[in-house]
Design a protein around this motif. Sequence first.
Motif, PDB file in Angstrom:
ATOM      1  N   THR A  69      -3.098  -9.683  15.248  1.00  0.00           N
ATOM      2  CA  THR A  69      -3.048 -10.346  13.944  1.00  0.00           C
ATOM      3  C   THR A  69      -1.692 -10.133  13.276  1.00  0.00           C
ATOM      4  O   THR A  69      -1.067 -11.086  12.809  1.00  0.00           O
ATOM      5  CB  THR A  69      -4.181  -9.850  13.031  1.00  0.00           C
ATOM      6  OG1 THR A  69      -5.432 -10.146  13.644  1.00  0.00           O
ATOM      7  CG2 THR A  69      -4.120 -10.517  11.672  1.00  0.00           C
ATOM      8  N   PHE A  70      -1.232  -8.908  13.238  1.00  0.00           N
ATOM      9  CA  PHE A  70       0.064  -8.623  12.617  1.00  0.00           C
ATOM     10  C   PHE A  70       1.189  -9.346  13.361  1.00  0.00           C
ATOM     11  O   PHE A  70       2.048  -9.981  12.742  1.00  0.00           O
ATOM     12  CB  PHE A  70       0.340  -7.123  12.580  1.00  0.00           C
ATOM     13  CG  PHE A  70       1.648  -6.788  11.919  1.00  0.00           C
ATOM     14  CD1 PHE A  70       1.737  -6.724  10.550  1.00  0.00           C
ATOM     15  CD2 PHE A  70       2.781  -6.547  12.682  1.00  0.00           C
ATOM     16  CE1 PHE A  70       2.958  -6.431   9.932  1.00  0.00           C
ATOM     17  CE2 PHE A  70       3.994  -6.256  12.085  1.00  0.00           C
ATOM     18  CZ  PHE A  70       4.084  -6.203  10.706  1.00  0.00           C
ATOM     19  N   GLY A  71       1.186  -9.244  14.683  1.00  0.00           N
ATOM     20  CA  GLY A  71       2.218  -9.915  15.469  1.00  0.00           C
ATOM     21  C   GLY A  71       2.217 -11.420  15.246  1.00  0.00           C
ATOM     22  O   GLY A  71       3.274 -12.040  15.085  1.00  0.00           O
ATOM     23  N   SER A  72       1.046 -12.002  15.193  1.00  0.00           N
ATOM     24  CA  SER A  72       0.936 -13.448  14.958  1.00  0.00           C
ATOM     25  C   SER A  72       1.428 -13.802  13.565  1.00  0.00           C
ATOM     26  O   SER A  72       2.135 -14.799  13.376  1.00  0.00           O
ATOM     27  CB  SER A  72      -0.521 -13.903  15.138  1.00  0.00           C
ATOM     28  OG  SER A  72      -0.940 -13.708  16.467  1.00  0.00           O
ATOM     29  N   LEU A 112      -5.597 -16.198   9.584  1.00  0.00           N
ATOM     30  CA  LEU A 112      -4.287 -16.845   9.704  1.00  0.00           C
ATOM     31  C   LEU A 112      -4.445 -18.351   9.885  1.00  0.00           C
ATOM     32  O   LEU A 112      -3.707 -19.137   9.280  1.00  0.00           O
ATOM     33  CB  LEU A 112      -3.497 -16.253  10.876  1.00  0.00           C
ATOM     34  CG  LEU A 112      -2.984 -14.835  10.697  1.00  0.00           C
ATOM     35  CD1 LEU A 112      -2.358 -14.330  11.995  1.00  0.00           C
ATOM     36  CD2 LEU A 112      -1.982 -14.769   9.545  1.00  0.00           C
ATOM     37  N   ASN A 113      -5.379 -18.761  10.708  1.00  0.00           N
ATOM     38  CA  ASN A 113      -5.596 -20.192  10.925  1.00  0.00           C
ATOM     39  C   ASN A 113      -6.018 -20.897   9.646  1.00  0.00           C
ATOM     40  O   ASN A 113      -5.654 -22.053   9.415  1.00  0.00           O
ATOM     41  CB  ASN A 113      -6.642 -20.426  12.016  1.00  0.00           C
ATOM     42  CG  ASN A 113      -6.011 -20.606  13.364  1.00  0.00           C
ATOM     43  OD1 ASN A 113      -5.061 -21.358  13.518  1.00  0.00           O
ATOM     44  ND2 ASN A 113      -6.531 -19.916  14.352  1.00  0.00           N
ATOM     45  N   ALA A 114      -6.798 -20.225   8.825  1.00  0.00           N
ATOM     46  CA  ALA A 114      -7.302 -20.849   7.603  1.00  0.00           C
ATOM     47  C   ALA A 114      -6.274 -20.860   6.475  1.00  0.00           C
ATOM     48  O   ALA A 114      -6.384 -21.675   5.559  1.00  0.00           O
ATOM     49  CB  ALA A 114      -8.566 -20.128   7.139  1.00  0.00           C
ATOM     50  N   THR A 115      -5.293 -19.979   6.526  1.00  0.00           N
ATOM     51  CA  THR A 115      -4.387 -19.827   5.385  1.00  0.00           C
ATOM     52  C   THR A 115      -2.933 -20.198   5.673  1.00  0.00           C
ATOM     53  O   THR A 115      -2.139 -20.267   4.732  1.00  0.00           O
ATOM     54  CB  THR A 115      -4.426 -18.384   4.868  1.00  0.00           C
ATOM     55  OG1 THR A 115      -3.994 -17.491   5.907  1.00  0.00           O
ATOM     56  CG2 THR A 115      -5.826 -18.010   4.385  1.00  0.00           C
ATOM     57  N   GLN A 116      -2.571 -20.406   6.916  1.00  0.00           N
ATOM     58  CA  GLN A 116      -1.178 -20.699   7.254  1.00  0.00           C
ATOM     59  C   GLN A 116      -1.030 -22.152   7.703  1.00  0.00           C
ATOM     60  O   GLN A 116      -2.014 -22.850   7.928  1.00  0.00           O
ATOM     61  CB  GLN A 116      -0.678 -19.737   8.331  1.00  0.00           C
ATOM     62  CG  GLN A 116      -0.753 -18.280   7.919  1.00  0.00           C
ATOM     63  CD  GLN A 116       0.027 -17.973   6.658  1.00  0.00           C
ATOM     64  OE1 GLN A 116       1.184 -18.354   6.513  1.00  0.00           O
ATOM     65  NE2 GLN A 116      -0.614 -17.278   5.728  1.00  0.00           N
ATOM     66  N   ASP A 117       0.217 -22.581   7.851  1.00  0.00           N
ATOM     67  CA  ASP A 117       0.494 -23.983   8.168  1.00  0.00           C
ATOM     68  C   ASP A 117       0.735 -24.272   9.635  1.00  0.00           C
ATOM     69  O   ASP A 117       1.030 -25.405   9.992  1.00  0.00           O
ATOM     70  CB  ASP A 117       1.701 -24.463   7.356  1.00  0.00           C
ATOM     71  CG  ASP A 117       1.398 -24.562   5.884  1.00  0.00           C
ATOM     72  OD1 ASP A 117       0.231 -24.803   5.519  1.00  0.00           O
ATOM     73  OD2 ASP A 117       2.340 -24.396   5.084  1.00  0.00           O
ATOM     74  N   ILE A 118       0.663 -23.248  10.474  1.00  0.00           N
ATOM     75  CA  ILE A 118       0.798 -23.501  11.909  1.00  0.00           C
ATOM     76  C   ILE A 118      -0.400 -22.900  12.635  1.00  0.00           C
ATOM     77  O   ILE A 118      -0.976 -21.910  12.189  1.00  0.00           O
ATOM     78  CB  ILE A 118       2.131 -22.968  12.495  1.00  0.00           C
ATOM     79  CG1 ILE A 118       2.185 -21.450  12.497  1.00  0.00           C
ATOM     80  CG2 ILE A 118       3.328 -23.552  11.762  1.00  0.00           C
ATOM     81  CD1 ILE A 118       3.329 -20.904  13.309  1.00  0.00           C
TER      82      ILE A 118
END
Length: 164
Positions: A69-72, A112-118
Amino acid sequence: MATAYHNLSDYDFNSVPDASEMRFGIVVSEWNHNITGALLEGAVKTLKKHGAKDENILVYTVPGSFELTFGSAQFVKSGKVDAVIALGCVIRGETPHFDYVCSGATQGLTHLNATQDIPVIYGLITTNNMQQAEDRAGGKLGNKGDECAVTAIKMIDFVCRLRK
């Protein structure tokens, strides 16, 4: 569909867009390297098969699957990639550690998928034993890395089409 009924490496080549202008970040766990190394190899090979250039495939390792998660998130923040592929392997042991790592990594990548743009592609293999992991890392059930690469290409294309 359960992997036992679908080979992870089987897909329609012609249904995958050209990846020659796409940029990929791959975060791979060092834990269970015999498995994650095979997943990485499958992902890179499949990206290149669809036109991705070496200079557009960035690979970084993290110690374990929990750190995916952090790395992503760092890849997302960098602005250097159009999608992130997170590759890891957690094999059930005798303690509840398996449940915590799998749950934490899954929730983190989903967030990350729900909150980021990529797109962040979920390439975490969670199995009961080493044989099941080997079967999904280039064994009789194909390679989850192949599937993740195809998914990344298709999701970048999805985002590009939406933004037009």
